[in-house]
Design a protein around this motif. Structure first.
Motif, PDB file in Angstrom:
ATOM      1  N   SER A 239       0.818  -1.276   0.045  1.00  0.00           N
ATOM      2  CA  SER A 239       0.018   0.097  -0.104  1.00  0.00           C
ATOM      3  C   SER A 239       0.835   1.357   0.059  1.00  0.00           C
ATOM      4  CB  SER A 239      -1.089   0.032   1.323  1.00  0.00           C
ATOM      5  OG  SER A 239      -1.595   1.329   1.120  1.00  0.00           O
ATOM      6  N   ILE A 240       1.894   1.323   0.825  1.00  0.00           N
ATOM      7  CA  ILE A 240       2.907   2.422   0.804  1.00  0.00           C
ATOM      8  C   ILE A 240       3.494   2.600  -0.565  1.00  0.00           C
ATOM      9  CG2 ILE A 240       4.743   3.348   1.906  1.00  0.00           C
ATOM     10  CD1 ILE A 240       3.892   1.979   4.211  1.00  0.00           C
ATOM     11  N   LEU A 241       4.039   1.231  -1.003  1.00  0.00           N
ATOM     12  CA  LEU A 241       4.683   1.535  -2.114  1.00  0.00           C
ATOM     13  C   LEU A 241       3.782   2.001  -3.342  1.00  0.00           C
ATOM     14  CD1 LEU A 241       7.201  -1.542  -2.403  1.00  0.00           C
ATOM     15  CD2 LEU A 241       7.768   0.639  -2.093  1.00  0.00           C
ATOM     16  N   PHE A 242       2.519   1.547  -3.384  1.00  0.00           N
ATOM     17  CA  PHE A 242       1.446   2.091  -4.358  1.00  0.00           C
ATOM     18  C   PHE A 242       1.304   3.701  -4.274  1.00  0.00           C
ATOM     19  CE2 PHE A 242      -2.736   3.029  -5.576  1.00  0.00           C
ATOM     20  CZ  PHE A 242      -2.833   2.907  -6.808  1.00  0.00           C
ATOM     21  N   HIS A 243       1.223   4.259  -3.109  1.00  0.00           N
ATOM     22  CA  HIS A 243       0.906   5.599  -3.105  1.00  0.00           C
ATOM     23  C   HIS A 243       2.315   6.346  -3.447  1.00  0.00           C
ATOM     24  CE1 HIS A 243      -2.645   4.556  -0.780  1.00  0.00           C
ATOM     25  NE2 HIS A 243      -3.019   5.533  -1.077  1.00  0.00           N
ATOM     26  N   LEU A 244       3.585   5.881  -2.880  1.00  0.00           N
ATOM     27  CA  LEU A 244       4.724   6.668  -3.308  1.00  0.00           C
ATOM     28  C   LEU A 244       4.801   6.609  -4.629  1.00  0.00           C
ATOM     29  CD1 LEU A 244       7.300   5.227  -0.470  1.00  0.00           C
ATOM     30  CD2 LEU A 244       5.846   7.455  -0.675  1.00  0.00           C
ATOM     31  N   ASN A 245       4.664   5.480  -5.414  1.00  0.00           N
ATOM     32  CA  ASN A 245       4.906   5.199  -7.024  1.00  0.00           C
ATOM     33  C   ASN A 245       3.814   6.261  -7.390  1.00  0.00           C
ATOM     34  OD1 ASN A 245       7.203   3.539  -8.037  1.00  0.00           O
ATOM     35  ND2 ASN A 245       6.264   2.438  -6.222  1.00  0.00           N
ATOM     36  N   GLU A 246       2.761   6.224  -7.010  1.00  0.00           N
ATOM     37  CA  GLU A 246       1.686   7.366  -7.503  1.00  0.00           C
ATOM     38  C   GLU A 246       2.213   8.703  -7.462  1.00  0.00           C
ATOM     39  OE1 GLU A 246      -1.734   7.057  -8.931  1.00  0.00           O
ATOM     40  OE2 GLU A 246      -0.852   5.099  -9.416  1.00  0.00           O
ATOM     41  N   VAL A 247       2.584   9.085  -6.423  1.00  0.00           N
ATOM     42  CA  VAL A 247       3.171  10.374  -6.002  1.00  0.00           C
ATOM     43  C   VAL A 247       4.593  10.763  -7.178  1.00  0.00           C
ATOM     44  CG1 VAL A 247       4.587  12.175  -4.632  1.00  0.00           C
ATOM     45  CG2 VAL A 247       2.553  10.599  -3.803  1.00  0.00           C
ATOM     46  N   PHE A 248       5.557   9.671  -7.235  1.00  0.00           N
ATOM     47  CA  PHE A 248       6.615  10.101  -8.036  1.00  0.00           C
ATOM     48  C   PHE A 248       5.869  10.059  -9.559  1.00  0.00           C
ATOM     49  CE2 PHE A 248       9.841   7.660 -10.412  1.00  0.00           C
ATOM     50  CZ  PHE A 248      11.037   8.548 -10.014  1.00  0.00           C
ATOM     51  N   LEU A 249       4.936   9.210 -10.134  1.00  0.00           N
ATOM     52  CA  LEU A 249       5.008   9.139 -11.228  1.00  0.00           C
ATOM     53  C   LEU A 249       3.895  10.614 -11.796  1.00  0.00           C
ATOM     54  CD1 LEU A 249       3.840   5.464 -12.458  1.00  0.00           C
ATOM     55  CD2 LEU A 249       5.618   7.013 -13.353  1.00  0.00           C
ATOM     56  N   HIS A 250       3.098  10.915 -10.933  1.00  0.00           N
ATOM     57  CA  HIS A 250       2.275  12.018 -10.998  1.00  0.00           C
ATOM     58  C   HIS A 250       3.227  13.455 -11.211  1.00  0.00           C
ATOM     59  CE1 HIS A 250      -0.873  14.871 -10.543  1.00  0.00           C
ATOM     60  NE2 HIS A 250      -0.338  15.302  -9.805  1.00  0.00           N
ATOM     61  N   ALA A 251       4.150  13.351 -10.366  1.00  0.00           N
ATOM     62  CA  ALA A 251       4.938  14.576 -10.346  1.00  0.00           C
ATOM     63  C   ALA A 251       5.900  14.520 -11.924  1.00  0.00           C
ATOM     64  CB  ALA A 251       5.852  14.940  -9.050  1.00  0.00           C
ATOM     65  N   ILE A 252       6.438  13.722 -11.875  1.00  0.00           N
ATOM     66  CA  ILE A 252       7.090  13.566 -13.345  1.00  0.00           C
ATOM     67  C   ILE A 252       6.289  13.806 -14.651  1.00  0.00           C
ATOM     68  CG2 ILE A 252       8.729  12.355 -14.871  1.00  0.00           C
ATOM     69  CD1 ILE A 252       9.690  10.660 -12.335  1.00  0.00           C
ATOM     70  N   THR A 253       5.135  13.096 -14.536  1.00  0.00           N
ATOM     71  CA  THR A 253       4.281  13.279 -15.619  1.00  0.00           C
ATOM     72  C   THR A 253       3.739  14.557 -15.757  1.00  0.00           C
ATOM     73  OG1 THR A 253       3.641  10.892 -15.307  1.00  0.00           O
ATOM     74  CG2 THR A 253       2.162  12.266 -16.645  1.00  0.00           C
ATOM     75  N   LEU A 254       3.349  15.290 -14.875  1.00  0.00           N
ATOM     76  CA  LEU A 254       2.868  16.731 -14.568  1.00  0.00           C
ATOM     77  C   LEU A 254       3.840  17.533 -15.406  1.00  0.00           C
ATOM     78  CD1 LEU A 254       0.268  18.383 -13.879  1.00  0.00           C
ATOM     79  CD2 LEU A 254       1.455  19.023 -11.648  1.00  0.00           C
ATOM     80  N   SER A 255       5.301  17.340 -14.935  1.00  0.00           N
ATOM     81  CA  SER A 255       6.097  18.309 -15.223  1.00  0.00           C
ATOM     82  C   SER A 255       6.573  18.167 -16.756  1.00  0.00           C
ATOM     83  CB  SER A 255       7.284  18.121 -14.380  1.00  0.00           C
ATOM     84  OG  SER A 255       7.091  18.548 -13.124  1.00  0.00           O
TER      85      SER A 255
END
Length: 739
Positions: A239-255
């Protein structure tokens, strides 16, 4: 005549060698101050060279930074002037200041190897949450500059020879221009963990681990008692890894969404959303091309913009147009000090205090009233809680408690931020810090705000559970509520394997790691852990103002990300260091009347306690009921001994006077770039680090420069006081001169 003759040799020396040296140093200091004022000019390019050691949470003395080994290393090693150290808060503040400053047009960051080191990664050297805070600040810079300038007149660039870790690229993704050396690479794998389990190894050598825990997710002791990861631990970790990877991918994708989509031709009518396409593409890039994506491929798929040299070689880099980020934040603060400096609000109370004997109580009260009557600035104290929490040593709970009390007793500090980056530690030390937080709030009336960095779990969460507000980043790891205890036991297999013989002599029975707890002793051990765990949960219930059922649901040892913790009511706000400081400043300003009353009562109590006279017993009823209702007339002996008249204290505590600090006509909006002053408080052992800190400054030559600058500031302030005394009444001039 004799006095004049005695002073002649000193004047002679001063007028020759020493005088010449002083004038030269003074001229150097003045020129540096003048240069600092000229650092910010139109079309400024903000430059920042970073290595793995450049960004630190604090530069205050600590046993690690000012230890003997560190001191000798710094004395014989030339400092890396190309990548000077900067604190995390200063870096964030500089980026926020630059975003609002129309004179700054470009931000250029270059990550370089650390000087004099080998086999060190070329990276930021920060955790996920810290990197996320810097990324948000760069995104704000880009947004503000896009509003201030037309396209092409501003920019942000990031250069590096090769990415050694993906968090460095995570930060770089926020920049408009990313330059990597042609032979560089980009390791993209997503966030992952490696969890070793040692039970089989311990069984082989004859070590048995006894545990006392009431938690279902006892991840602290599981590696020593389990051969593989338990199902509940696996679920929590995934669960932690899923949320951290969501944050990771979201920020890079947004940029990088626009640059990725612009280079692709596969977007069909059904899939025109650049963000959705970039998100799917990033996932594909990590799974198919990762972990090693070379620079040429990274450019083709839009993850970077250019392949080239890793140095500043643009035409815009000319003499006088570049400003290093550390120098910039200092120059901007000097500008803000000059812009906001004005005549303090003076009233009859300060006039009366100026006429009293200059004792510690009157000096503190004068500083307190001046601070709280200033409407253009709030001072926030910052205390750091880093590393494993211990009862003694560099991370001792007593040192953190002392720093909190020092900040609370400072008359210039109106609120406190407790910056945390710790996975927990000793329960007793953590509980002591929590008690210090409650004492600051109750006795001194000052709000305490917690700011979580990369981690704030277990004992670190306990220490901050009673803070007025808790801030955390989306990638912060927090929670871990509960208590567990592990007790390794040496078995006969170990003694036989290493051919050891032991004998125990005791009067009360064995209680060592050479004996396994059984029956009543084992039950007593588990009972003690259970009671401690209940105390932890009770603190969470009272501190977070939640029900016991809500606390029990999150108090099984689970670890949460910042976003998850917000949903579970474990934190209050998703935000970084800067936003927590601004919230603390706003809370401190709105709480001035209550804080002034509490601080006045504290100074009164301290003055009476220090008087140590029999007639001071008249104050006992006042101190015991905690209302500080001072009668208008007291024993004159008390007034003379303590150094203040009761009439003044009563007038300060009067509601009509306190209402002056709630001026409805003035609206204060906390902004770290304009109206907040930061004052850090050390958590080091000053008895040992003070001398080493002094020697370190002498070795670096900083002490001489600081002394000269201090003398110049005193001279300037003296002249300013003289000028103000000519224009203002005598009583006000006397107040200005009180120290």
């Amino acid at each position: 005549m004799l006095l004049r003759a005695a002073g002649l040799p000193f004047r002679l020396i001063k007028s020759t060698a020493l005088g010449t040296a002083y004038l030269r140093l003074a001229g150097l200091a003045k020129s540096r101050m003048k240069t600092a004022r000229q650092l910010v000019h139109p079309q400024t390019r903000l430059t920042w060279k970073i290595n793995v050691d450049s960004i630190v949470e604090t530069e205050l003395p600590s046993s690690g930074r000012f230890g003997l080994r560190s001191l000798l290393t710094r004395a014989i090693t030339k400092p890396d002037d190309d990548s000077p150290k900067i604190t995390m808060l200063n870096a964030l503040t500089a980026l926020h200041m630059a975003a609002d400053d129309p004179r700054v047009t470009h931000l250029d960051v270059c990550v370089v190897p650390a000087a004099g080191t080998r086999n060190r990664p070329v990276s930021l050297g920060l955790g996920f949450a810290q990197t996320d805070e810097l990324l948000e600040a760069v995104l704000k810079f880009n947004q503000k500059k896009a509003e201030q300038y037309e396209s092409g007149n501003w920019g942000s660039s990031f250069t590096i020879d090769s990415f050694d870790d993906q968090l460095t690229y995570y930060f770089a993704s926020a920049f408009n221009k990313i330059v990597v050396q042609p032979t560089g690479q980009l390791p993209l794998t997503g966030i992952s963990w490696i969890l070793p389990y040692y039970k089989k190894l311990l069984d082989k050598v004859g070590i048995e681990v006894q545990t006392g825990s009431c938690m279902e997710y006892n991840s602290a002791s599981a590696p020593f008692t389990e051969s593989d990861i338990p199902d509940k631990h696996k679920d929590n970790g995934m669960s932690i890894l899923f949320h951290l990877n969501e944050v990771f991918l979201h920020a890079i994708t947004l940029s990088r969404a626009s640059s990725i989509a612009a280079l692709r031709t596969e977007i069909t009518d059904e899939n025109k959303d650049p963000y959705r396409f970039a998100q799917d593409f990033m996932h594909t890039a990590m799974t198919q091309h990762g972990p090693y994506i070379d620079a040429q491929m990274a450019k083709r798929i839009g993850l970077i913009t250019d392949v080239g040299g890793t140095f500043f070689d643009d035409e815009g880099y000319k003499v006088g147009k570049c400003t290093e980020i550390g120098a910039y934040v200092k120059a901007r603060r000097q500008e803000i000090e000059r812009e906001s400096h004005g005549t303090p609000v003076l009233d009859a109370m300060l006039v009366k205090l100026a006429q009293l004997q200059r004792r510690q109580w009157t000096a503190n009260m004068t500083k307190l009233l001046r601070t709280y009557q200033s409407q253009d600035r709030v001072t926030v104290g910052v205390v750091y809680l880093h590393g494993s929490i211990e009862r003694g040593g560099a991370n001792g709970g007593s040192l953190v408690c002392k720093a909190l009390i020092d900040a609370a007793e400072d008359p210039e500090v109106e609120s406190i931020v407790l910056r945390v980056d710790s996975a927990g530690g000793d329960f007793v030390a953590s509980d002591a810090i929590a008690s210090a937080v409650k004492m600051v709030q109750a006795k001194y009336g000052k709000p305490v705000v917690a700011s979580y960095g990369n981690t704030a779990a277990s004992g670190a969460y306990l220490a901050t559970t009673h803070c007025d507000c808790i801030f955390a980043s989306p990638a912060t790891l927090t929670g871990g509520i509960g208590v567990s205890s592990t007790r390794p036991v040496v078995t006969k297999r170990f003694t036989d394997l290493f051919e050891l013989g032991t004998r125990l002599f005791t009067l009360t029975g064995p209680n060592t790691n050479w004996h396994k707890l059984e029956s009543e002793k084992l039950e007593a051990f588990k009972s003690f852990v259970g009671k401690t765990n209940d105390s932890f949960i009770a603190q969470v219930v009272s501190g977070r103002n939640i029900s016991e059922e809500e606390a029990e649901s999150v108090a099984q040892g689970q670890v949460f990300t910042g976003l998850q913790a917000k949903g579970n009511k474990l934190i209050d706000v998703i935000g970084g260091f800067v936003y927590s400081v601004e919230a603390a400043a706003q809370c401190g300003y709105e709480n001035r009347a209550h804080s002034l009353r509490s601080m006045t009562g504290h100074y009164l109590q301290s003055a009476i306690a220090s008087a140590q006279c029999e007639c001071a017993a008249d104050y006992d009823p006042i101190l015991k009921d905690r209302k500080y209702q001072v009668p208008s007339e007291l024993d004159p002996r008390v007034e003379r001994k303590v150094g203040f008249p009761g009439k003044i204290v009563k007038a300060i505590l009067d509601k009509s006077y306190l209402d002056k600090f709630n001026d409805p006509t003035y609206k204060y909006d906390a902004d770290i770039t304009k109206n907040i002053r930061i004052k850090e408080f050390s958590t080091s052992d000053t008895s040992t680090s003070g001398l080493l800190s002094l020697i370190a400054k002498l070795v670096g030559g900083d002490l001489v420069r600081e002394a000269v600058a201090s003398a110049l500031r005193q001279e300037r302030d003296s002249i300013a006081s003289s000028l103000s005394a000519v224009e203002q009444p005598r009583a006000e001039a006397d107040i200005m001169n009180i120290k």
